[in-house]
Design a protein around this motif. Structure first.
Motif, PDB file in Angstrom:
ATOM      1  N   LYS A 179      16.867  49.401  26.754  1.00 63.25           N
ATOM      2  CA  LYS A 179      17.554  48.137  26.981  1.00 63.25           C
ATOM      3  C   LYS A 179      17.761  47.946  28.479  1.00 63.25           C
ATOM      4  CE  LYS A 179      19.952  47.918  22.580  1.00 63.25           C
ATOM      5  NZ  LYS A 179      21.223  47.806  21.885  1.00 63.25           N
ATOM      6  N   LYS A 180      17.529  46.726  28.941  1.00 62.40           N
ATOM      7  CA  LYS A 180      17.693  46.450  30.369  1.00 62.40           C
ATOM      8  C   LYS A 180      19.165  46.376  30.751  1.00 62.40           C
ATOM      9  CE  LYS A 180      13.338  44.065  30.993  1.00 62.40           C
ATOM     10  NZ  LYS A 180      12.670  42.814  31.348  1.00 62.40           N
ATOM     11  N   GLU A 181      19.982  45.782  29.873  1.00 59.57           N
ATOM     12  CA  GLU A 181      21.414  45.638  30.180  1.00 59.57           C
ATOM     13  C   GLU A 181      22.170  46.844  29.661  1.00 59.57           C
ATOM     14  OE1 GLU A 181      23.605  42.115  29.269  1.00 59.57           O
ATOM     15  OE2 GLU A 181      21.891  40.832  29.703  1.00 59.57           O
ATOM     16  N   LYS A 182      22.722  47.620  30.582  1.00 57.29           N
ATOM     17  CA  LYS A 182      23.562  48.737  30.161  1.00 57.29           C
ATOM     18  C   LYS A 182      24.999  48.276  29.920  1.00 57.29           C
ATOM     19  CE  LYS A 182      20.906  52.400  32.314  1.00 57.29           C
ATOM     20  NZ  LYS A 182      20.900  53.499  33.279  1.00 57.29           N
ATOM     21  N   ASN A 183      25.469  47.383  30.794  1.00 59.66           N
ATOM     22  CA  ASN A 183      26.822  46.839  30.651  1.00 59.66           C
ATOM     23  C   ASN A 183      26.724  45.353  30.342  1.00 59.66           C
ATOM     24  OD1 ASN A 183      27.980  49.314  31.358  1.00 59.66           O
ATOM     25  ND2 ASN A 183      27.795  48.847  33.538  1.00 59.66           N
ATOM     26  N   PRO A 184      26.937  44.961  29.095  1.00 56.58           N
ATOM     27  CA  PRO A 184      26.856  43.534  28.767  1.00 56.58           C
ATOM     28  C   PRO A 184      28.014  42.758  29.393  1.00 56.58           C
ATOM     29  CG  PRO A 184      27.587  44.774  26.874  1.00 56.58           C
ATOM     30  CD  PRO A 184      27.212  45.781  27.933  1.00 56.58           C
ATOM     31  N   ASP A 185      27.768  41.491  29.662  1.00 58.95           N
ATOM     32  CA  ASP A 185      28.792  40.646  30.273  1.00 58.95           C
ATOM     33  C   ASP A 185      29.832  40.276  29.217  1.00 58.95           C
ATOM     34  OD1 ASP A 185      30.069  39.200  32.197  1.00 58.95           O
ATOM     35  OD2 ASP A 185      28.862  37.395  31.883  1.00 58.95           O
ATOM     36  N   LEU A 186      31.049  40.730  29.431  1.00 56.65           N
ATOM     37  CA  LEU A 186      32.112  40.518  28.440  1.00 56.65           C
ATOM     38  C   LEU A 186      33.162  39.529  28.935  1.00 56.65           C
ATOM     39  CD1 LEU A 186      32.646  44.177  27.229  1.00 56.65           C
ATOM     40  CD2 LEU A 186      31.355  42.378  26.111  1.00 56.65           C
ATOM     41  N   LYS A 187      32.807  38.690  29.919  1.00 54.00           N
ATOM     42  CA  LYS A 187      33.788  37.747  30.437  1.00 54.00           C
ATOM     43  C   LYS A 187      34.178  36.715  29.392  1.00 54.00           C
ATOM     44  CE  LYS A 187      33.745  37.504  35.392  1.00 54.00           C
ATOM     45  NZ  LYS A 187      33.193  36.920  36.586  1.00 54.00           N
ATOM     46  N   GLY A 188      33.213  36.233  28.623  1.00 52.15           N
ATOM     47  CA  GLY A 188      33.521  35.262  27.579  1.00 52.15           C
ATOM     48  C   GLY A 188      34.430  35.842  26.512  1.00 52.15           C
ATOM     49  N   THR A 189      34.190  37.106  26.180  1.00 45.27           N
ATOM     50  CA  THR A 189      35.051  37.787  25.208  1.00 45.27           C
ATOM     51  C   THR A 189      36.462  37.916  25.743  1.00 45.27           C
ATOM     52  OG1 THR A 189      33.124  39.038  24.491  1.00 45.27           O
ATOM     53  CG2 THR A 189      35.257  39.847  23.776  1.00 45.27           C
TER      54      THR A 189
END
Length: 40
Positions: free
Chosen positions: A4-14
């Protein structure tokens, strides 16, 4: 195995949605508490 390219997904919306729901719960709780106190 695919990497997977993204190790840390963007959780700002959450974070924003959880904060909005928490704020809504707090505001509604204080409104109900004020109504309860106002009657006595």
């Amino acid at each position: 195995m695919s990497k997977k390219k993204e190790k840390n997904p963007d959780l700002k919306g959450t974070l924003y949605s959880v904060g909005f729901v928490g704020l809504f719960i707090l505001v509604s709780w204080f409104m109900a508490f004020y109504l309860f106190i106002d009657r006595f």
